[in-house]
Design an enzyme around this catalytic site. Structure first.
Site, mmCIF file in Angstrom:
data_model
loop_
_atom_site.group_PDB
_atom_site.id
_atom_site.type_symbol
_atom_site.label_atom_id
_atom_site.label_comp_id
_atom_site.label_asym_id
_atom_site.label_seq_id
_atom_site.Cartn_x
_atom_site.Cartn_y
_atom_site.Cartn_z
ATOM 1 N N HIS A 42 97.365 46.513 -40.284
ATOM 2 C CA HIS A 42 97.413 47.005 -41.661
ATOM 3 C C HIS A 42 98.657 46.388 -42.312
ATOM 4 C CE1 HIS A 42 94.545 49.945 -40.279
ATOM 5 N NE2 HIS A 42 94.601 50.688 -41.367
ATOM 6 N N GLU A 44 99.030 47.478 -47.874
ATOM 7 C CA GLU A 44 98.323 48.647 -48.438
ATOM 8 C C GLU A 44 99.314 49.300 -49.403
ATOM 9 O OE1 GLU A 44 97.551 51.825 -45.606
ATOM 10 O OE2 GLU A 44 96.061 52.775 -46.903
ATOM 11 N N ASP A 89 87.445 52.874 -44.050
ATOM 12 C CA ASP A 89 88.759 53.372 -43.610
ATOM 13 C C ASP A 89 88.645 54.747 -42.925
ATOM 14 O OD1 ASP A 89 91.469 53.101 -43.191
ATOM 15 O OD2 ASP A 89 92.072 53.447 -45.259
HETATM 16 N N1 ADE Z 1 95.430 55.575 -40.384
HETATM 17 C C1 ADE Z 1 94.251 56.010 -40.824
HETATM 18 N N2 ADE Z 1 94.002 55.517 -42.046
HETATM 19 C C2 ADE Z 1 95.054 54.734 -42.379
HETATM 20 C C3 ADE Z 1 95.389 53.952 -43.501
HETATM 21 N N3 ADE Z 1 94.599 53.857 -44.564
HETATM 22 N N4 ADE Z 1 96.573 53.307 -43.490
HETATM 23 C C4 ADE Z 1 97.382 53.401 -42.446
HETATM 24 N N5 ADE Z 1 97.120 54.117 -41.369
HETATM 25 C C5 ADE Z 1 95.961 54.786 -41.324
HETATM 26 ZN ZN ZN Z 2 93.079 51.935 -42.201
#
Ligand code: ADE
Ligand code: ZN
Length: 316
Positions: free
Chosen positions: A194, A197, A275
């Site tokens: 990730h 974000e 997600d």
């Molecule tokens: N764990 C579960 N969903 C997540 C997300 N969108 N960003 C980071 N960690 C997560």
């Molecule tokens: Zn995620």
């Protein structure tokens, strides 16, 4: 349009199994495991699903995951998700699981992995859904803890094909996990993370250059850095974008502000994913529908997004 989008064959490449825990199943497992929940019923729990940022969501998500205790619980969780995949013509999925969320509560690693693996095997055999599992490290914990988790997992090396990085992004850059990702790659595992974000484009550069990821999860903040966008296009690095998640967690104030179709038109290999569908209002088809309703996504764009998801698969 819903039916048409639903019936488009697609892959899901960004799905946290713990985030597919629907309130009904959460209450059923709480009862089965004799755990008291702080919400009086399913409706009250659903009303708590209003978040201002990633951390507010994560606090509730980790609280909900506490009902998952036995191998059967992990099987039931994964099987419920695979049934959704079947309904929505998701022909391939590469879900994440967060072992530390469970082992830190005393749940044996084997119970988690065996329950998930058995359901994925049944999904292949009974539903014809191919899959590959991604072991994700919690980035708010020290790298040392990730090393311990990797050591614990290596005897089951064939049950997962990649490692990932999730949880609270800002303040926990990919660089913090460079050594444990080196070790995972030395074991022949692929890597994803990730990045971008809530965190800055710099975290995406680090995920690419230090963690050597094959895909970026989210990555929507890459749009702030033209050099990074050029690299993503040049190298055709897939982004696993999660539109409903991004609006529920206020990464974008409104779906009409979402940049996924702009990125698609620029030539970035973007894909559509759910997600944490139990928390964000829908599975993959609902995410596609939101792009149609709010951004005017065309059928041709939907086809390209679905094809991108099939092309960006890493597990076979
Ligand atoms: N764990 C579960 N969903 C997540 C997300 N969108 N960003 C980071 N960690 C997560
Ligand atoms: Zn995620």
């Amino acid at each position: 349009m819903y039916e048409w989008l639903n019936n488009l064959p697609k892959a899901e490449l960004h799905l946290h199994l713990e985030g597919s825990l629907e309130p009904e199943l959460m209450f059923r497992l709480a009862e089965r495991n004799k755990i008291a929940l702080p919400w009086k019923d399913v409706d009250t729990l659903r009303q708590a699903y209003a978040f201002n940022n990633l951390q507010e969501f994560l606090d509730l998500y980790y609280r909900g995951a506490d009902v998952l205790r036995t191998e059967q619980d992990f099987y039931d969780l994964t099987w419920a998700y695979l049934q959704k995949c079947e309904e929505q013509d998701v022909v391939h999925t590469e879900p994440f699981f967060d072992p530390q969320t469970h082992t830190d509560r005393g749940v044996p690693f084997e119970a988690v992995l065996n329950g998930i693996s058995a359901a994925l095997a049944d999904g292949r055999e009974l539903l014809g859904i191919s899959s590959g599992l991604i072991l994700s490290f919690l980035r708010h914990l020290p790298e040392e803890e990730a090393f311990k988790t990797l050591e614990q997992a290596l005897p089951y090396r064939n049950a997962f094909f990649a490692v990932g990085l999730d949880s609270s992004e800002v303040g926990h850059p990919p660089s913090k996990f460079q050594r444990v990702f080196d070790k995972a790659r030395a074991e022949g595992l692929l890597t994803v993370a990730h990045a971008g974000e809530e965190g800055p484009p710099e975290y995406i550069w680090q995920a690419l250059d230090l963690l050597k990821v094959s895909r970026i999860d989210h990555g929507v903040r890459a749009a702030e850095d033209p050099k990074l966008i050029a690299r993503l296009i040049e190298e055709q690095i897939p982004l696993t974008v999660c539109p409903l998640s991004n609006t529920k967690l206020k990464v974008f104030s409104d779906m009409r502000q979402h940049n996924i179709l702009d990125l698609l038109e620029q030539g970035v290999k973007v894909t559509v994913n759910s997600d944490d569908p139990a928390y964000f209002g829908g599975y993959v088809t609902e995410n596609f529908m939101a792009l149609h309703d709010s951004l005017g996504m065309t059928e041709e764009q939907a086809r390209r997004l679905a094809q991108n998801s099939l092309d960006a698969r890493l597990a076979y």
